[in-house]
Design a protein around this motif. Structure first.
Motif: not given
Lengths: 392, 259
Positions: A129-137, A139-145
């Protein structure tokens, strides 16, 4: 007539109906159950309804959401007008969305903490799951969506979608109740038969399929519109017995899950029909279980039942009156509580202490919110009475 | 997903530990750190293929599939500890040899990171052609839960794979996900565990209940998933994997003796 415990808590205009106190009780209980259920390895979540039947607190939450949305927005649609009521509903959607993003931040902090402190190569696959934060832009965008959805963060997105649809549901139920019922059940059937669902990122689908779960929300809204009318009256005795029978059946089946011996007594054909009991698409066995449970609860506990005025319900009612805030707090507390259990002690005593402390914090927050809301109301009422010059 | 939403029955486990004390089948078993409650050790279904191979005095060719949750990572190697840890796929041969001398197995480990059930099912024909496996040990659920694959899709895929293997007459033992309180707080493994169990029962496949076994060891204080010093981690992991290998060897023998 005002029930003392709800005094000053919620606006009920003079001449309006008595506040449905049972809604607050059941919603409060659902919120407490959701908090307990979100703590893994907690012996106390053994007490929550999911261990006594097919449905769990999520069903209660969604049904009551539909019911109380009608009470909150549906009743005044005639004098306030559709555009304003819709705007109010969408303001609530925005609050839910903000809450979801807040919870995402809490989750991110939890992942970061776990990644930093739990560095056991044995679990390298799980810590992927930590790898999700390898590309924060991304992950954050998908979280916002609302497409990136870590564990325990699934119900608010469902609630947001349902509230977005609520103006249409409300109009549909008022103008063409039969048509709305057919539409809702068709969507539910399609979700179950064809597995239609919204997708999440990076893979997967919504844990609570909105296409299926809307059926419960619409049922709640319909019940809210039919508030006070006993439309099952001609069959009330039969309905009660059928509901009780089904609840007993579900309870017996659930018992067999805890024992390989008991399990062997379940006829294969029952298993084939019953399993899998699907939460994503709200399998009919779950839906029926919740409706049966709700019917029995409403029949056996009338709105003026003396037991509702017991002091023990007052904190529960308070929680039920601030569902969004207390839900979010509960998710945060379940994270924190579980972290305590992991880092400090996982004993039965620790589990009990953490669970009770969590409920205590939720209740305290609910009382605080009620007090604040009442003060705000008093202040603004005073201001209106005295004109602009009146400062409280 | 029949057990969806059921509380992790810790209370039940405690109750079971009181009411169903593990019957010591031998002097050795009574003091065995690998022991688990009886209901975590039931072997329901026969392994006909392995039975035939053993009977013909041929080695049973085992193929291990799944994610790296079965094999650990090589992070310890960089600390000079890699050699002291053996994951369960590498311990099965020895465990079987000591449990039943003369009955041999050969193990091929094809676990890899990120192996969802779908990826494994896709690779199955090629892997079977390559290894001519008699028995497949399939660790399932971890990656699907981590990636939050729809649990119904996971169950259907698993079911397809098991049917494919059954058609070829290949025996299967499923291994479910690992337990640790830390990972349990990040994921909800329960639906995947429940679905795996249900598919296994429907398809007549034995399951190594790794999650419940590891939880049992953790609650008994025999295993500490939160150990932070690498040497402690290796020792803890070594204990669990040795126990899992022994249990698997026992399951293979028990299943191959059932008719």
């Amino acid at each position: 007539m005002t029930v003392p415990v709800t005094k000053g808590a919620e606006d009920r205009k003079p001449g309006g109906r008595r506040r449905e106190i049972r809604l607050d009780v059941f919603r409060g209980l659902a919120l407490i159950f959701i908090f307990l259920d979100h703590i893994p390895s907690n012996a106390l979540n053994w007490l929550t309804i999911r261990n006594f039947g097919f449905s769990d607190a999520s069903e209660a939450f969604v049904f009551i959401a539909g019911y109380s949305a009608v009470l909150a927005y549906g009743r005044r649609i005639d004098d306030l007008g559709v555009p304003f009521v819709t705007a109010r509903i969408y303001k609530r959607c925005w609050q839910l969305y903000v809450a979801q993003l807040l919870l995402f931040m809490v989750f991110t902090a939890q992942v970061a903490y776990t990644a930093a402190t739990f560095n056991n190569p044995m679990y390298s696959e799980e810590m992927g799951i930590v790898r999700f934060f390898d590309e924060p832009h991304v992950t954050l965008l998908e979280a916002m969506l609302l497409r990136f959805r870590p564990t325990n963060m699934d119900i608010l997105p469902l609630y947001i979608v349902l509230l977005l649809l609520f103006p249409f549901i409300l109009l549909g139920l008022r103008r063409w109740p039969a048509g709305m019922a057919v539409l809702s059940l068709t969507a539910y059937g399609a979700a179950n038969l064809f597995g239609w669902n919204l997708s999440t990122w990076p893979e997967g689908a919504w844990l609570f399929n909105p296409l299926a779960w809307q059926a419960l929300f619409v049922a709640g809204a319909a019940a809210g519109l039919a508030h006070g009318r006993d439309w099952l009256r001609p069959w009330r005795r039969t309905a009660l017995w059928l509901a009780l029978l089904y609840l007993a059946f579900a309870f017996l089946i659930v018992l067999t899950w805890h024992s390989a011996v008991l399990e062997s007594y379940v006829p294969t054909v029952v298993g084939t029909i019953l399993y899998p009991i699907d939460k994503t698409n709200l399998s009919p066995s779950r839906l029926l279980h919740f409706l049966a449970l709700a019917y029995v609860a409403v029949r056996l506990i009338p709105g003026d039942a003396p037991l509702l005025s017991w002091a023990v319900w007052r904190p529960v009612i308070r929680c039920g009156q601030h569902p969004l805030e207390i839900f979010c707090l509960g998710v945060f507390l379940s994270f924190a509580g579980h972290m305590l259990l992991v880092e400090w002690s996982g004993s039965l005593w620790a589990q009990t202490a953490v669970s009770l402390a969590g409920i205590g914090v939720m209740v305290a927050a609910a009382y605080y919110l009620s007090w604040y809301r009442a003060m705000e109301k008093a202040v603004s009422a005073g201001r209106t009475a005295k004109g602009e010059g009146g400062r409280a | 997903m029949r057990l969806w939403g059921m509380a992790r029955p810790m209370a039940w486990l405690l109750l079971a530990a009181v009411l169903l004390p593990v019957s010591a089948t031998g002097a050795l078993a009574a003091a065995d750190a690998c022991d688990v409650p009886e209901d975590l050790a039931i072997v329901h279904f026969p392994a006909d293929h392995a039975y035939a191979r053993f009977k013909a005095r041929l080695p049973v060719r085992i193929l291990v599939l799944g994610s790296t949750s079965s094999t650990g990572s090589n992070l310890w190697a960089s600390k000079g500890l890699g050699a002291s840890f053996k994951a369960y796929p590498r311990l099965i041969e020895a465990a079987l040899e000591s449990a039943a001398p003369g009955r041999s197995v050969t193990v091929t480990d094809r676990t890899a990171p990120g192996q969802t059930a779908a990826l494994i099912v896709q690779r199955l024909p090629a892997l079977l052609a390559e290894t001519a496996a008699d028995l497949v040990i399939w660790e399932a659920g971890t990656t699907d839960a981590v990636k939050r694959i729809d649990v119904n899709a996971f169950g259907d895929t698993l079911d397809d794979g098991l049917h494919f293997l059954a058609e070829k007459g290949i025996d299967v033992i499923l291994v479910d996900v690992q337990y640790s309180p830390q990972t349990d707080s990040l994921y909800d493994f329960q639906p995947y565990l429940d679905y795996l169990q249900q598919v296994a029962e429907a398809d007549g496949v034995n399951v190594l209940k790794r999650h419940d076994i590891m939880r049992h060891y953790t609650e008994e204080g025999r295993f500490d998933p939160g150990a932070r010093i690498p040497a402690d981690q290796v020792r803890n992991a070594g204990f669990v994997h040795a126990c899992l290998a022994r249990r698997l060897a026992g399951m293979i023998l028990a299943a191959a003796q059932q008719q």
